[in-house]
Design a protein around this motif. Structure first.
Motif, mmCIF file in Angstrom:
data_model
loop_
_atom_site.group_PDB
_atom_site.id
_atom_site.type_symbol
_atom_site.label_atom_id
_atom_site.label_comp_id
_atom_site.label_asym_id
_atom_site.label_seq_id
_atom_site.Cartn_x
_atom_site.Cartn_y
_atom_site.Cartn_z
ATOM 1 N N PRO A 118 -2.876 5.231 -17.879
ATOM 2 C CA PRO A 118 -0.937 4.547 -17.295
ATOM 3 C C PRO A 118 -0.521 4.657 -19.143
ATOM 4 O O PRO A 118 -1.384 4.932 -19.720
ATOM 5 C CB PRO A 118 -1.764 3.149 -17.760
ATOM 6 C CG PRO A 118 -3.301 3.648 -16.771
ATOM 7 C CD PRO A 118 -3.948 4.169 -16.939
ATOM 8 N N VAL A 119 0.378 4.545 -18.693
ATOM 9 C CA VAL A 119 1.195 4.232 -20.304
ATOM 10 C C VAL A 119 2.654 3.745 -19.625
ATOM 11 O O VAL A 119 3.333 3.882 -18.803
ATOM 12 C CB VAL A 119 1.686 5.968 -21.014
ATOM 13 C CG1 VAL A 119 2.628 6.506 -19.642
ATOM 14 C CG2 VAL A 119 2.732 6.249 -22.201
ATOM 15 N N VAL A 146 -3.927 5.731 -9.280
ATOM 16 C CA VAL A 146 -3.732 4.468 -8.944
ATOM 17 C C VAL A 146 -4.486 3.385 -8.814
ATOM 18 O O VAL A 146 -3.881 2.093 -9.168
ATOM 19 C CB VAL A 146 -3.636 4.804 -7.626
ATOM 20 C CG1 VAL A 146 -3.078 3.870 -6.726
ATOM 21 C CG2 VAL A 146 -2.531 6.147 -7.505
ATOM 22 N N ALA A 147 -6.300 3.619 -9.580
ATOM 23 C CA ALA A 147 -7.005 2.612 -9.675
ATOM 24 C C ALA A 147 -6.247 2.055 -10.691
ATOM 25 O O ALA A 147 -6.580 1.282 -11.245
ATOM 26 C CB ALA A 147 -8.100 3.271 -9.359
ATOM 27 N N ALA A 148 -6.379 3.024 -12.130
ATOM 28 C CA ALA A 148 -6.341 2.457 -12.927
ATOM 29 C C ALA A 148 -5.161 1.862 -13.622
ATOM 30 O O ALA A 148 -5.098 1.170 -14.437
ATOM 31 C CB ALA A 148 -6.250 3.939 -14.263
ATOM 32 N N LEU A 149 -3.534 2.315 -12.795
ATOM 33 C CA LEU A 149 -1.750 2.084 -12.495
ATOM 34 C C LEU A 149 -2.675 0.323 -12.543
ATOM 35 O O LEU A 149 -2.107 -0.413 -12.569
ATOM 36 C CB LEU A 149 -1.321 2.419 -11.944
ATOM 37 C CG LEU A 149 -0.492 2.246 -12.312
ATOM 38 C CD1 LEU A 149 0.356 2.471 -13.766
ATOM 39 C CD2 LEU A 149 1.222 3.206 -11.410
ATOM 40 N N ARG A 150 -3.542 0.277 -10.949
ATOM 41 C CA ARG A 150 -3.961 -1.258 -10.591
ATOM 42 C C ARG A 150 -4.231 -2.127 -11.458
ATOM 43 O O ARG A 150 -3.426 -3.299 -12.058
ATOM 44 C CB ARG A 150 -4.277 -1.181 -9.348
ATOM 45 C CG ARG A 150 -3.678 -0.825 -8.280
ATOM 46 C CD ARG A 150 -4.006 -0.811 -7.104
ATOM 47 N NE ARG A 150 -4.274 -0.308 -5.864
ATOM 48 C CZ ARG A 150 -4.350 -0.837 -3.959
ATOM 49 N NH1 ARG A 150 -5.060 -1.422 -3.944
ATOM 50 N NH2 ARG A 150 -3.976 0.055 -3.902
ATOM 51 N N ASP A 165 1.287 -1.771 -0.266
ATOM 52 C CA ASP A 165 0.072 -0.176 -0.320
ATOM 53 C C ASP A 165 0.650 1.215 0.004
ATOM 54 O O ASP A 165 0.280 2.213 -0.675
ATOM 55 C CB ASP A 165 -1.151 -0.179 1.095
ATOM 56 C CG ASP A 165 -2.313 -1.094 0.497
ATOM 57 O OD1 ASP A 165 -1.934 -1.311 0.341
ATOM 58 O OD2 ASP A 165 -2.717 -1.548 2.032
ATOM 59 N N ALA A 166 1.977 1.444 0.614
ATOM 60 C CA ALA A 166 3.428 2.221 0.663
ATOM 61 C C ALA A 166 3.836 3.062 -0.652
ATOM 62 O O ALA A 166 3.348 4.329 -0.622
ATOM 63 C CB ALA A 166 4.064 2.489 1.588
ATOM 64 N N LEU A 167 4.084 1.606 -1.215
ATOM 65 C CA LEU A 167 4.359 1.846 -3.025
ATOM 66 C C LEU A 167 3.544 3.178 -3.702
ATOM 67 O O LEU A 167 3.977 3.317 -4.175
ATOM 68 C CB LEU A 167 4.353 0.360 -3.584
ATOM 69 C CG LEU A 167 5.940 -0.614 -2.847
ATOM 70 C CD1 LEU A 167 5.488 -1.519 -3.123
ATOM 71 C CD2 LEU A 167 7.126 0.509 -3.495
ATOM 72 N N ASP A 168 2.151 2.782 -3.520
ATOM 73 C CA ASP A 168 1.170 2.733 -4.335
ATOM 74 C C ASP A 168 1.482 4.887 -3.997
ATOM 75 O O ASP A 168 0.945 5.535 -5.105
ATOM 76 C CB ASP A 168 -0.712 3.196 -4.135
ATOM 77 C CG ASP A 168 -0.859 1.920 -4.332
ATOM 78 O OD1 ASP A 168 0.272 1.309 -5.320
ATOM 79 O OD2 ASP A 168 -1.904 1.447 -3.613
#
Length: 554
Positions: free
Chosen positions: A502-503, A478-482, A457-460
């Motif tokens: 995201p890219v 962050v949700a899209a990246l997950r 979680d901290a990495l987010d």
């Protein structure tokens, strides 16, 4: 953070002199200092980060205002002034300083990760988990992170100039125009590749690359060294009036003192002149000695004499009249005389008597010009592995910022080439590690499983801060990246600062040395181990002030 007044009230008169905090109060004291320190650099993170205007002191203890945009230089500017007097903040900053001094990149990442790891860890401790269990769980997660980064990394070779230029451009997050960043990044890639040539050990000595920028300069890479001196430095030497080809160079790091070897001594040590005749004889002999030395150097082919110290005019004038160009007071910076020796394949000596033919340096061309507020003496076509990277600039402030950007880029690109490993940037490594750790967290038994999940979680915080500083919703980003990483086990998806979506960082040319992110995790974890396990704050016989930095919004 200010000291809790209720905590002070619980101390009786006998205890006040020892100023002690324990348990929850101590954790809150540590946590507040960490949060305040992280807040200093959080808004600077990423390509869309902001800068700080800091009032500090330069190396000559003169008050100055500097604009900086990364954690390492923010901390350095603060420490040059009043420093971090708060004990917890000082520990935190000391732990992060190694990133800037060793890698010139990743300091902000390490600070953000340390802050996030501590926040998550303190939450678990407040819920009843022992600090030692948090540290163990974080250690398990770090081991898993290393394996993920191994799979994610790609190799890089010296002939891959495009990729090395991408590394340099990624490092230079200073506010530079795109065209300028691309131009400078290509020069950095070329410079680092040239520095690596001919070495069997793979080591790249970045001290052999000098960075220069002044208003009026043209961007270039000089095959050799450019000595720079302020126009008001006050040397006695005229310098280089006309360009000298196939120059032979003598380099000294001390002034020349002919009086030490003068033979007119009336009374033992030193020069004691007991009559006008003795004074006339002494001056004549001293003048003959200087002229004879100049003629000897000319006979040995010396064209240029470079001296770290300022030479007396009575010495400089005969040397120049004999045909030797004198560049004295080369103290800006003083290390340049030794770098010049590396460039010209010569040796720095302290006395002219030590100057053998083997210690003379050589350069194909030596020329001089005034650029902005400096005089540049260029030693070009040198046999040694020294290069000078020159960046154009329109103002003195812009020149300073470009020098800093180039310094960081050369160090980081050299690390990438020496290690031969790259990672995608834009928050992709943090997202990839977090995804992997969450997937395998259930394999950890016991309470440490909670710490492993907290580590993920901290990495987010890394992609979330990138998105926030670029003006996007960090939760949605962050949700899209997950989702992107869950769909691809080895995804290089990061945050696009333009859209927040995201890219693929590889395709976008956003890359960084593997060691930078790996070391950021290790540095953050080391800071956590220091601070998370503090359960008592004791400062005998002193009433400590709180740590309450001013809000940026006030």
């Amino acid at each position: 953070m200010a000291v809790d007044s209720d905590a002070e009230a619980r101390l009786d008169d006998g205890e006040r002199g020892k100023w002690t905090m324990t348990d929850e109060d101590a954790r809150q004291y540590v946590r507040g200092a960490v949060d305040a320190t992280v807040s200093l650099v959080e808004s600077t993170f990423g390509p869309a980060g902001m800068e700080k205007l800091i009032v500090t002191e330069d190396k000559q203890n003169r008050r100055e205002r500097v604009r900086v945009g990364d954690a390492g230089r923010i901390f350095d500017a603060i420490e040059r002034m009043d420093g971090f007097a708060h004990p917890v903040a000082a520990l935190f900053v000391d732990g992060a300083d190694g990133m800037q001094s060793g890698l010139h990149d990743g300091t902000s990442t390490a600070v953000l990760l340390a802050g996030a790891f501590l926040d998550e860890g303190f939450e678990l401790v407040d819920q009843g988990l022992a600090p030692s269990s948090v540290v163990v769980g974080y250690g398990i997660a770090r081991a898993r992170a290393g394996a993920v980064l191994d799979d994610l990394a790609r190799s890089v070779e010296p002939d891959d100039q495009e990729t090395l230029a991408d590394v340099a451009a990624t490092t230079m997050t200073t506010n530079l125009e795109s065209a300028v960043r691309q131009d400078l990044s290509r020069r950095v890639a070329s410079t680092v590749t040239q520095l690596s040539a001919g070495r069997d050990d793979g080591w790249i000595n970045t001290d052999h690359a000098k960075i220069l920028s002044q208003p009026g300069a043209e961007s270039e890479v000089v095959d050799g060294l450019v000595l720079s001196r302020p126009t008001d430095a006050g040397p006695n030497g005229w310098g280089i009036d006309e360009s000298i080809d196939d120059a032979t160079i003598a380099i000294l790091d001390r002034e020349i003192d002919f009086e030490e070897t003068a033979s007119v001594l009336d009374g033992g040590e030193g020069v004691t002149l007991s009559s006008p005749e003795a004074a006339d004889t002494y001056r004549a002999q001293l003048s003959d000695r200087i002229e004879s030395t100049a003629e000897t150097l000319v006979a040995r082919g010396v064209d240029v004499l470079v001296c770290l110290e300022k030479l007396d005019e009575s010495i400089v004038r005969p040397f120049e009249e004999a045909g030797i160009a004198v560049v004295d007071k080369a103290t800006y910076p003083k290390e340049d005389v030794y770098r010049l020796a590396e460039a010209t394949d010569g040796t720095v000596v302290s006395n002219l008597s030590e100057l053998t033919d083997e210690r003379l340096g050589r350069a194909e061309r030596v020329g001089q010009r005034t650029v902005g507020e400096e005089v540049w003496t260029a030693f070009e076509g040198c046999p040694g592995p020294v290069l000078t990277v020159v960046a154009s600039a329109s103002t003195a402030e812009e020149a300073r910022r470009r020098e800093e950007a180039l310094e960081d880029a050369i160090e980081t690109t050299a690390i990438a080439l020496m290690d031969g490993q790259l990672l995608p940037g834009a928050g992709a490594p943090a997202a990839a590690v977090a995804t992997e750790i969450r997937e395998h967290a259930t394999e950890v038994t016991g309470r440490e499983q909670l710490a492993v999940e907290a580590f993920a979680d901290a990495l987010d915080s890394i992609p979330a801060t990138l998105a926030r500083n670029a003006g996007h919703d960090p939760v949605a980003a962050v949700a899209a990246l997950r989702t992107a990483h869950a769909a691809d086990g080895r995804s290089a998806a990061g945050i696009d600062p333009q859209t927040g979506d995201p890219v693929d960082a590889w395709d976008a040319g956003v890359v960084e040395p593997r060691r930078v992110f790996s070391q950021a995790i290790e540095t953050a974890a080391a800071i956590v181990e220091q601070l998370l396990t503090i359960d008592t704050v004791l400062y005998p016989n002193v009433t400590l002030p709180g740590y309450t930095p001013r809000s940026e919004r006030n």
